[in-house]
Enzyme design. Structure first.
Site, PDB file in Angstrom:
ATOM      1  N   ASN A   1       0.887  -1.223  -0.088  1.00 32.22           N
ATOM      2  CA  ASN A   1       0.011  -0.046   0.044  1.00 32.22           C
ATOM      3  C   ASN A   1       0.650   1.075  -0.001  1.00 32.22           C
ATOM      4  O   ASN A   1       1.938   1.352   0.476  1.00 32.22           O
ATOM      5  CB  ASN A   1      -0.810   0.068   1.090  1.00 32.22           C
ATOM      6  CG  ASN A   1      -1.723   1.263   1.293  1.00 32.22           C
ATOM      7  OD1 ASN A   1      -1.635   2.120   2.318  1.00 32.22           O
ATOM      8  ND2 ASN A   1      -2.612   1.398   0.304  1.00 32.22           N
ATOM      9  N   VAL A   2       0.610   2.265  -0.553  1.00 35.39           N
ATOM     10  CA  VAL A   2       1.117   3.411  -0.669  1.00 35.39           C
ATOM     11  C   VAL A   2      -0.149   4.530  -0.223  1.00 35.39           C
ATOM     12  O   VAL A   2      -0.950   4.603  -1.152  1.00 35.39           O
ATOM     13  CB  VAL A   2       1.648   3.904  -2.053  1.00 35.39           C
ATOM     14  CG1 VAL A   2       2.383   5.223  -1.832  1.00 35.39           C
ATOM     15  CG2 VAL A   2       2.640   3.053  -2.556  1.00 35.39           C
ATOM     16  N   GLY A   3      -0.191   5.224   0.583  1.00 32.71           N
ATOM     17  CA  GLY A   3      -1.215   5.885   1.306  1.00 32.71           C
ATOM     18  C   GLY A   3      -0.823   7.252   1.794  1.00 32.71           C
ATOM     19  O   GLY A   3       0.357   7.215   2.253  1.00 32.71           O
ATOM     20  N   ILE A   4      -1.784   8.137   1.935  1.00 32.12           N
ATOM     21  CA  ILE A   4      -1.307   9.735   2.346  1.00 32.12           C
ATOM     22  C   ILE A   4      -1.898   9.531   3.854  1.00 32.12           C
ATOM     23  O   ILE A   4      -3.131   9.346   3.885  1.00 32.12           O
ATOM     24  CB  ILE A   4      -2.016  10.727   1.510  1.00 32.12           C
ATOM     25  CG1 ILE A   4      -1.479  10.557   0.164  1.00 32.12           C
ATOM     26  CG2 ILE A   4      -1.456  11.909   2.231  1.00 32.12           C
ATOM     27  CD1 ILE A   4       0.147  10.957  -0.110  1.00 32.12           C
TER      28      ILE A   4
ATOM     29  N   ARG B   1      -1.316  11.274   7.998  1.00 28.55           N
ATOM     30  CA  ARG B   1      -0.827  12.259   8.762  1.00 28.55           C
ATOM     31  C   ARG B   1      -0.075  11.685   9.755  1.00 28.55           C
ATOM     32  O   ARG B   1      -0.412  10.592  10.345  1.00 28.55           O
ATOM     33  CB  ARG B   1      -2.166  13.290   9.362  1.00 28.55           C
ATOM     34  CG  ARG B   1      -2.588  12.594  10.714  1.00 28.55           C
ATOM     35  CD  ARG B   1      -3.727  13.463  11.067  1.00 28.55           C
ATOM     36  NE  ARG B   1      -3.847  13.237  12.656  1.00 28.55           N
ATOM     37  CZ  ARG B   1      -5.139  13.425  13.199  1.00 28.55           C
ATOM     38  NH1 ARG B   1      -6.145  14.046  12.690  1.00 28.55           N
ATOM     39  NH2 ARG B   1      -5.165  13.523  14.383  1.00 28.55           N
TER      40      ARG B   1
ATOM     41  N   HIS C   1      -8.347   2.063   6.194  1.00 26.43           N
ATOM     42  CA  HIS C   1      -7.303   2.385   5.260  1.00 26.43           C
ATOM     43  C   HIS C   1      -6.436   0.992   5.354  1.00 26.43           C
ATOM     44  O   HIS C   1      -6.384   0.189   6.444  1.00 26.43           O
ATOM     45  CB  HIS C   1      -6.375   3.509   5.650  1.00 26.43           C
ATOM     46  CG  HIS C   1      -7.312   4.892   5.402  1.00 26.43           C
ATOM     47  ND1 HIS C   1      -6.954   6.118   5.834  1.00 26.43           N
ATOM     48  CD2 HIS C   1      -8.461   4.749   4.258  1.00 26.43           C
ATOM     49  CE1 HIS C   1      -7.633   6.908   5.329  1.00 26.43           C
ATOM     50  NE2 HIS C   1      -8.390   6.469   4.710  1.00 26.43           N
TER      51      HIS C   1
ATOM     52  N   GLU D   1      -0.895   0.747  -5.980  1.00 25.42           N
ATOM     53  CA  GLU D   1      -0.848   2.442  -6.378  1.00 25.42           C
ATOM     54  C   GLU D   1       0.237   2.483  -7.432  1.00 25.42           C
ATOM     55  O   GLU D   1      -0.074   3.657  -8.092  1.00 25.42           O
ATOM     56  CB  GLU D   1      -0.496   3.109  -5.085  1.00 25.42           C
ATOM     57  CG  GLU D   1      -1.610   3.352  -4.038  1.00 25.42           C
ATOM     58  CD  GLU D   1      -2.126   2.018  -3.269  1.00 25.42           C
ATOM     59  OE1 GLU D   1      -3.124   1.930  -2.567  1.00 25.42           O
ATOM     60  OE2 GLU D   1      -1.242   1.047  -3.262  1.00 25.42           O
TER      61      GLU D   1
ATOM     62  N   GLU E   1      -8.292  19.363  10.637  1.00 27.45           N
ATOM     63  CA  GLU E   1      -8.649  18.630   9.675  1.00 27.45           C
ATOM     64  C   GLU E   1      -9.371  18.980   8.587  1.00 27.45           C
ATOM     65  O   GLU E   1      -9.772  20.032   8.476  1.00 27.45           O
ATOM     66  CB  GLU E   1      -9.374  17.241  10.339  1.00 27.45           C
ATOM     67  CG  GLU E   1      -8.714  16.237  10.795  1.00 27.45           C
ATOM     68  CD  GLU E   1      -7.965  15.529   9.787  1.00 27.45           C
ATOM     69  OE1 GLU E   1      -8.163  15.810   8.621  1.00 27.45           O
ATOM     70  OE2 GLU E   1      -7.020  14.711  10.162  1.00 27.45           O
TER      71      GLU E   1
END
Length: 475
Positions: free
Chosen positions: A160-163, A165, A182, A224, A273
């Site tokens: 997984n490649v995720g954004i 915080r 996620h 991704e 947020e």
């Protein structure tokens, strides 16, 4: 739209007049975040910002608002900067259909220029500043975080490649918020059930294809990197990490390698947020950083998040809409026309659909709530007819005003899941959801008086093109 790295994309933005260099000296706080927030108030055509002279950081440059407008989003896709939103949507959907693209493995990357494995101090390496006044600390909020399925580690598609915080908790420690919906939360659960740390890598300053793919709600076993390749129409370059079997984006400015410590939690937050509210402090996992690579004189990128709209809304608006569109078309291939889920990360979604029979649109709304994104986010679904552009909000409001009957067309479903950041959820992570059917009733529904719709004058589409060309020449 092949941009070999972050710098290449910034160069293109500058060539297109969509990068504003700020050479005057600025303070890290409050100037950088304040400027990015101010830019969000100046419309949807704004440029990216490059801060070249930051007090206390002799070499550091910080880019903000990089994809914070529709022109920049169009340039990211290799389209003319004045491309309308609807055209960008359908072009993105076309490229989404090209998944999976090819991945090219290479041995070295520009970020290998500088490598640190001892005395790592993120406060010295990164230019850090708070994004909003009430933030609990310094955050990395536009980093691509790479993790891998622990139970099937050789499966490239389950990487997984995720954004996500991350709060800077110490000189080599980050707090991370793995939202349960996620993929990284699945990986962390697998590792902790085994009593193992979870290897992760964090890429900062990335070219736009991987940022866009990382912000797209793909299925669990969709890569991704393969989506980034599909979006750019060419193989995507990756490099192996040195401390794990993770693949890293070749074009990044900075890479942090480490691992999430099994069972360790610390208070993280609060943080301003995308909902326009602060999320409170909660106990979250901790990442220990063991290795850092970066380019000489790296360019750092941050994302201002606050009261919508900000860069995050442009960055994830279409990437949220298109997966829902594709997943709905799998169920209803001949009916779904377009999906607009650009508002507050898709908490509201507008779907344009044809109808087979009375009540059909409501079924489409129910299906939307069960898509991967709908499960955790969508809490208001608005259905409109196929001739209503869901990206044209005045037309959507017209449909709501004239087609939606409160007694028959409002459906409330109690106690469904929603992401915990939704400030209206009660208890946290649980909410009621609503479907509003603003489509024209068809048999066996026969209420209302819709037999005399207004026809547009002849040749409207022809004149739309003529006038658009004339306005573009005038610019």
């Amino acid at each position: 739209m092949i941009y070999k790295d972050f710098r290449d994309f910034l160069k293109k933005l500058e060539e297109e007049g969509q990068l504003l260099n700020i050479d005057q000296e600025v303070m890290p706080e409050p100037d950088i975040a304040s400027a990015a927030s101010a830019m969000s108030n100046l419309g949807d055509q704004t440029p990216a910002l490059m801060f070249n002279n930051i007090n206390g950081y002799e070499q550091a440059k910080v880019a903000m608002n990089v994809m914070g407008s529709w022109p920049n989003h169009a340039i990211m896709m290799g389209m003319p900067k004045n491309t309308p939103i609807k055209e960008q949507f359908f072009e993105f959907a076309k490229r989404y259909d090209q998944f999976p693209g090819a991945v090219e493995r290479v041995d070295t990357a520009p970020f290998h220029e500088v490598e640190l494995t001892e005395d790592i101090n993120l406060f010295e390496i990164l230019p850090l500043f708070r994004l909003n006044q009430g933030d609990g600390g310094f955050y990395l909020d536009k980093a691509a975080v790479i993790s891998r399925d622990v139970e099937d580690p050789e499966n490239f598609n389950k990487q997984n490649v995720g954004i996500y915080r991350m709060e800077v908790k110490g000189k080599d420690r980050l707090g991370i918020q793995p939202v349960p919906q996620h993929d990284i939360a699945i990986h962390l659960r697998q590792a902790e059930e085994r009593g193992e740390n979870l290897p992760v890598a964090i890429a900062l300053g990335n070219e736009p294809a991987i940022v866009t793919a990382a912000a797209t709600p793909l299925l669990y076993d969709q890569s991704e990197y393969e989506m980034a390749a599909a979006l750019q129409g060419a193989p995507y370059k990756v490099v192996k990490a040195k401390d794990s079997n993770l693949d890293l984006p070749w074009g990044a400015e900075v890479i942090l390698e480490g691992e999430i410590n099994a069972g360790e939690r610390e208070i993280e937050g609060p943080f301003g947020e995308f909902t326009g509210h602060y999320s409170g402090g909660r106990k979250m996992p901790i990442i220990k950083i063991n290795r850092v690579y970066h380019r000489k004189n790296p360019i750092f990128e941050h994302l201002y998040i606050g009261m919508p709209w900000t860069e995050t809304d442009y960055m994830i608006g279409i990437t949220t809409s298109v997966p829902m569109y594709q997943q709905l078309k799998e169920a209803y291939p001949n009916e779904i026309v377009a999906v607009n889920a650009m508002y507050t990360h898709g908490l509201v979604a507008i779907i344009s659909t044809k109808k087979r029979y009375g009540g059909f649109a409501k079924a489409v709304g129910m299906r939307a709530l069960t898509t991967p994104h709908g499960l955790g986010y969508c809490k208001l679904i608005i259905l409109v007819d196929e001739d209503v552009d869901p990206f044209n909000l005045p037309r959507v409001m017209w449909a709501l005003s004239t087609k939606m009957h409160p007694q028959h067309d409002a459906i409330v479903i109690p106690d469904l899941s929603v992401m915990p950041l939704d400030p209206g959820s009660e208890p946290t992570g649980i909410t009621s959801k609503m479907i509003l059917d603003a489509t024209t009733p068809v048999a066996p529904e026969t209420r209302g008086h819709y037999t005399q719709p207004l026809d547009a004058p002849l040749a409207v589409e022809k004149w739309e093109k003529i006038l658009t060309e004339l306005m573009n020449k005038q610019k």
